[in-house]
Structure formats: C-alpha cells, structure tokens
Design a protein around this motif. Sequence first.
Motif, PDB file in Angstrom:
ATOM      1  N   UNK A 118      -3.071  -1.196  -8.663  1.00  0.00           N
ATOM      2  CA  UNK A 118      -3.249  -0.813  -9.991  1.00  0.00           C
ATOM      3  C   UNK A 118      -3.288  -1.745 -10.883  1.00  0.00           C
ATOM      4  N   UNK A 119      -2.752  -2.651 -10.978  1.00  0.00           N
ATOM      5  CA  UNK A 119      -2.980  -3.753 -11.895  1.00  0.00           C
ATOM      6  C   UNK A 119      -4.315  -4.574 -11.975  1.00  0.00           C
ATOM      7  N   UNK A 120      -4.431  -5.029 -10.699  1.00  0.00           N
ATOM      8  CA  UNK A 120      -5.719  -6.051 -10.520  1.00  0.00           C
ATOM      9  C   UNK A 120      -7.009  -5.130 -10.309  1.00  0.00           C
ATOM     10  N   UNK A 121      -6.866  -3.748 -10.112  1.00  0.00           N
ATOM     11  CA  UNK A 121      -7.809  -2.968  -9.724  1.00  0.00           C
ATOM     12  C   UNK A 121      -8.846  -3.309  -8.717  1.00  0.00           C
ATOM     13  N   UNK A 122      -8.045  -3.650  -7.600  1.00  0.00           N
ATOM     14  CA  UNK A 122      -8.716  -4.119  -6.370  1.00  0.00           C
ATOM     15  C   UNK A 122      -7.995  -3.342  -5.148  1.00  0.00           C
ATOM     16  N   UNK A 123      -8.701  -3.421  -4.048  1.00  0.00           N
ATOM     17  CA  UNK A 123      -8.206  -2.868  -2.701  1.00  0.00           C
ATOM     18  C   UNK A 123      -7.245  -3.860  -2.219  1.00  0.00           C
ATOM     19  N   UNK A 124      -5.904  -3.492  -1.870  1.00  0.00           N
ATOM     20  CA  UNK A 124      -5.213  -4.214  -0.916  1.00  0.00           C
ATOM     21  C   UNK A 124      -5.556  -4.259   0.627  1.00  0.00           C
ATOM     22  N   UNK A 125      -5.821  -2.677   0.873  1.00  0.00           N
ATOM     23  CA  UNK A 125      -6.130  -2.549   2.365  1.00  0.00           C
ATOM     24  C   UNK A 125      -7.593  -1.696   2.402  1.00  0.00           C
ATOM     25  N   UNK A 126      -8.337  -1.251   3.148  1.00  0.00           N
ATOM     26  CA  UNK A 126      -9.266  -0.566   3.130  1.00  0.00           C
ATOM     27  C   UNK A 126      -9.075   0.815   4.111  1.00  0.00           C
ATOM     28  N   UNK A 127      -7.929   1.026   4.211  1.00  0.00           N
ATOM     29  CA  UNK A 127      -7.264   2.029   4.876  1.00  0.00           C
ATOM     30  C   UNK A 127      -5.863   2.243   4.506  1.00  0.00           C
ATOM     31  N   UNK A 128      -5.275   3.501   5.062  1.00  0.00           N
ATOM     32  CA  UNK A 128      -3.823   3.824   5.290  1.00  0.00           C
ATOM     33  C   UNK A 128      -3.377   2.464   5.972  1.00  0.00           C
ATOM     34  N   UNK A 129      -2.222   1.931   5.732  1.00  0.00           N
ATOM     35  CA  UNK A 129      -1.727   0.590   6.467  1.00  0.00           C
ATOM     36  C   UNK A 129      -0.126   0.647   6.138  1.00  0.00           C
ATOM     37  N   UNK A 130       0.270   0.475   7.421  1.00  0.00           N
ATOM     38  CA  UNK A 130       1.770   0.115   7.612  1.00  0.00           C
ATOM     39  C   UNK A 130       2.123  -1.315   7.576  1.00  0.00           C
ATOM     40  N   UNK A 131       3.190  -1.906   6.815  1.00  0.00           N
ATOM     41  CA  UNK A 131       3.312  -3.098   6.522  1.00  0.00           C
ATOM     42  C   UNK A 131       4.835  -3.432   6.770  1.00  0.00           C
ATOM     43  N   UNK A 132       5.299  -4.462   7.507  1.00  0.00           N
ATOM     44  CA  UNK A 132       6.468  -4.911   7.395  1.00  0.00           C
ATOM     45  C   UNK A 132       7.029  -5.839   6.388  1.00  0.00           C
ATOM     46  N   UNK A 133       7.830  -5.587   5.381  1.00  0.00           N
ATOM     47  CA  UNK A 133       8.085  -6.448   4.405  1.00  0.00           C
ATOM     48  C   UNK A 133       8.974  -7.394   4.875  1.00  0.00           C
ATOM     49  N   UNK A 134       8.957  -8.711   4.331  1.00  0.00           N
ATOM     50  CA  UNK A 134       9.799  -9.830   4.692  1.00  0.00           C
ATOM     51  C   UNK A 134      11.094  -9.549   4.173  1.00  0.00           C
ATOM     52  N   UNK A 135      11.416  -8.780   3.287  1.00  0.00           N
ATOM     53  CA  UNK A 135      12.657  -8.422   2.817  1.00  0.00           C
ATOM     54  C   UNK A 135      13.585  -7.206   3.702  1.00  0.00           C
ATOM     55  N   UNK A 136      12.600  -6.864   4.505  1.00  0.00           N
ATOM     56  CA  UNK A 136      13.330  -6.067   5.685  1.00  0.00           C
ATOM     57  C   UNK A 136      13.067  -4.342   5.480  1.00  0.00           C
ATOM     58  N   UNK A 137      12.290  -4.174   4.430  1.00  0.00           N
ATOM     59  CA  UNK A 137      11.911  -2.740   4.576  1.00  0.00           C
ATOM     60  C   UNK A 137      10.463  -2.603   4.779  1.00  0.00           C
ATOM     61  N   UNK A 138       9.951  -1.397   5.046  1.00  0.00           N
ATOM     62  CA  UNK A 138       8.656  -1.144   5.573  1.00  0.00           C
ATOM     63  C   UNK A 138       7.834  -0.387   4.420  1.00  0.00           C
ATOM     64  N   UNK A 139       6.528  -0.760   4.251  1.00  0.00           N
ATOM     65  CA  UNK A 139       5.770  -0.191   3.152  1.00  0.00           C
ATOM     66  C   UNK A 139       4.497   0.584   3.925  1.00  0.00           C
ATOM     67  N   UNK A 140       4.309   1.788   3.404  1.00  0.00           N
ATOM     68  CA  UNK A 140       3.291   2.580   4.028  1.00  0.00           C
ATOM     69  C   UNK A 140       2.311   2.911   2.887  1.00  0.00           C
ATOM     70  N   UNK A 141       1.231   2.527   3.069  1.00  0.00           N
ATOM     71  CA  UNK A 141       0.202   2.816   2.095  1.00  0.00           C
ATOM     72  C   UNK A 141      -0.847   3.786   2.368  1.00  0.00           C
ATOM     73  N   UNK A 142      -1.062   4.397   1.085  1.00  0.00           N
ATOM     74  CA  UNK A 142      -2.182   5.564   1.559  1.00  0.00           C
ATOM     75  C   UNK A 142      -3.540   5.106   0.790  1.00  0.00           C
ATOM     76  N   UNK A 143      -4.467   5.564   1.328  1.00  0.00           N
ATOM     77  CA  UNK A 143      -5.935   5.049   0.528  1.00  0.00           C
ATOM     78  C   UNK A 143      -6.260   6.530  -0.422  1.00  0.00           C
ATOM     79  N   UNK A 144      -6.472   5.983  -1.421  1.00  0.00           N
ATOM     80  CA  UNK A 144      -7.239   6.926  -2.494  1.00  0.00           C
ATOM     81  C   UNK A 144      -8.552   6.636  -2.533  1.00  0.00           C
ATOM     82  N   UNK A 145      -9.062   6.868  -3.669  1.00  0.00           N
ATOM     83  CA  UNK A 145     -10.637   6.455  -4.084  1.00  0.00           C
ATOM     84  C   UNK A 145     -10.674   5.235  -4.906  1.00  0.00           C
ATOM     85  N   UNK A 146      -9.539   4.773  -5.465  1.00  0.00           N
ATOM     86  CA  UNK A 146      -9.644   3.698  -6.526  1.00  0.00           C
ATOM     87  C   UNK A 146     -10.025   4.182  -7.803  1.00  0.00           C
ATOM     88  N   UNK A 147     -10.068   3.215  -8.926  1.00  0.00           N
ATOM     89  CA  UNK A 147     -10.497   3.610 -10.239  1.00  0.00           C
ATOM     90  C   UNK A 147     -10.527   2.268 -10.995  1.00  0.00           C
TER      91      UNK A 147
END
Length: 256
Positions: free
Chosen positions: A48-77
């Motif tokens: 949201x802040x840099x207005x760029x894509x982190x991933x080009x699809x839905x993605x599941x990432x294991x964070x180094x702090x121990x939790x899981x991140x599930x990203x969902x892809x919209x259309x961007x703006x």
Amino acid sequence: NIMRVWLVQIGEALPLGSDIRKLRTASLAEKLCERGHDVIWWGSSFDHFKKRWLFDSDKEVDCSSGFKIKTLKGCGYKRNFSPLRWLDHRIIAKKFKRCARYEPKPDIIVASLPSYDLAYQCVLYARRMGVPIVVDIRDQWPEIFVENCPRIFRGLARSILRNDFKQAKIAMKGAHGLVSMMDSLLQWGLKNADRDRGSNDRKYYLGYRKPVRVDNQCSPRMTEVVEKLDGKFVVTFIGTMSEYHNPSLMVDCAER
C-alpha cells in the motif's frame, strides 16, 4: 493455552525485510508468537505504501518472527482515494471468504477496519464458525470517502455507497469487541454498533519501540534543532498528517 490467531490487515507493510518499519499488526503478531501462539496474518500481495506488487499471486510466507503470512492478490491501485482501491479491497474480501473455508478454524480473529468489506467477511465467517472476533477501528471508512467529495455531491456519494455503509455497520455490530487507538474512533464504532461500551471495547494508545543507539550523539541537523528548542515548551505530534489529524491545530493553540 495455545491459541490459533488470525490477524487480518491489508494496509500495513509486511515485515518481509530488515528495512521494514513494523507497525501495530507486526508487533502484535510477534508478541503473540513470543507467548507460543500460532499466528496467521492475512495481508495483501500489494504494498500500500510503495504502490508496488510484493507478489504476483496469492502467496503464503513463513516470517522469521515465527508467524505465517497469507497474502491475497487484488488489482492494485495508484491513488489512495480511487475506484481501483475500492475494487482491490473488494476482490481481496471475496478471496478471503473463499480461502478461509479451507483453513483450520482459529480461536480468535482480530480484523482491522479499514478495510470494512474484509472486516465484514471476517465477521460473517466468525458468526458461522462460532469464533470470537475483535474489530480494530483505524479509520472512519466509508465515511471518509463521502467527506472527501465536494459538499454538493456528498448526498449522492452516500447513496451510492449505502451497501458499503451497511457492511461497515455489520462489521462493527457483529464484533465481540471493538478496539481503537483513541476514544473518538471507539465512540464512532460503538455508535455504528448501536450499543454502549462493554468490557471488550477498549482503546490502546499507539506506542513505539525504543530505538537502539550506539551513542548519545545527535546528528548535526538534530543538534541544531535541539539547540533552538532549549528552554522552550515542546509539543510533539506523532501520526499521519491529514485533514483528520492536522498538527496545525497545535500552532493555533500556541498563538492563542
């Protein structure tokens, strides 16, 4: 007892690098993990802040702090106030509705508002599954969209967004608890929820991590600032400068 916690927030920067400033959701996720809880952060594939894509699809990432991140892809703006942002959030909300069915049921959900359509889907899921949910109110959406329209068009805008107002109201009304960083936002949420303040409705002031310094030396630029402030009454504004949080009010008070 170890809990399975869902944090639902698509506006904060995801802690995927060492240079990312961790905000409220990241701090909460880390603290929960430190206490042994299982945490999933539902986020966006779009920064949201840099207005760029982190991933080009839905993605599941294991964070180094121990939790899981599930990203969902919209259309961007490209702009914060735009139809594309509205569409992006609506797409993500629909995807969450679909994807949440295939995940193990959480013990509790903390959903941010905005986005109200995503918080709305979280509340519907929580009701269906019998899961307690806390809605964290961060901004007066969709009210803020109406107030950014020329006054002459505000009635029309409110009419167009009547379903959005309904979703936001259901999200706040259906929460087991409302939280916010200030009383005014909490009271706004309780008004929309049509109820008085209960034991699960609280404000949590914004905080920050104490910076780690290797010495007590200020930079030359800050040294000059500190010298000019010597002997003066100092007021510090910490927040986002906007129409709603305008630090010029302090200047007006100082002049008086």
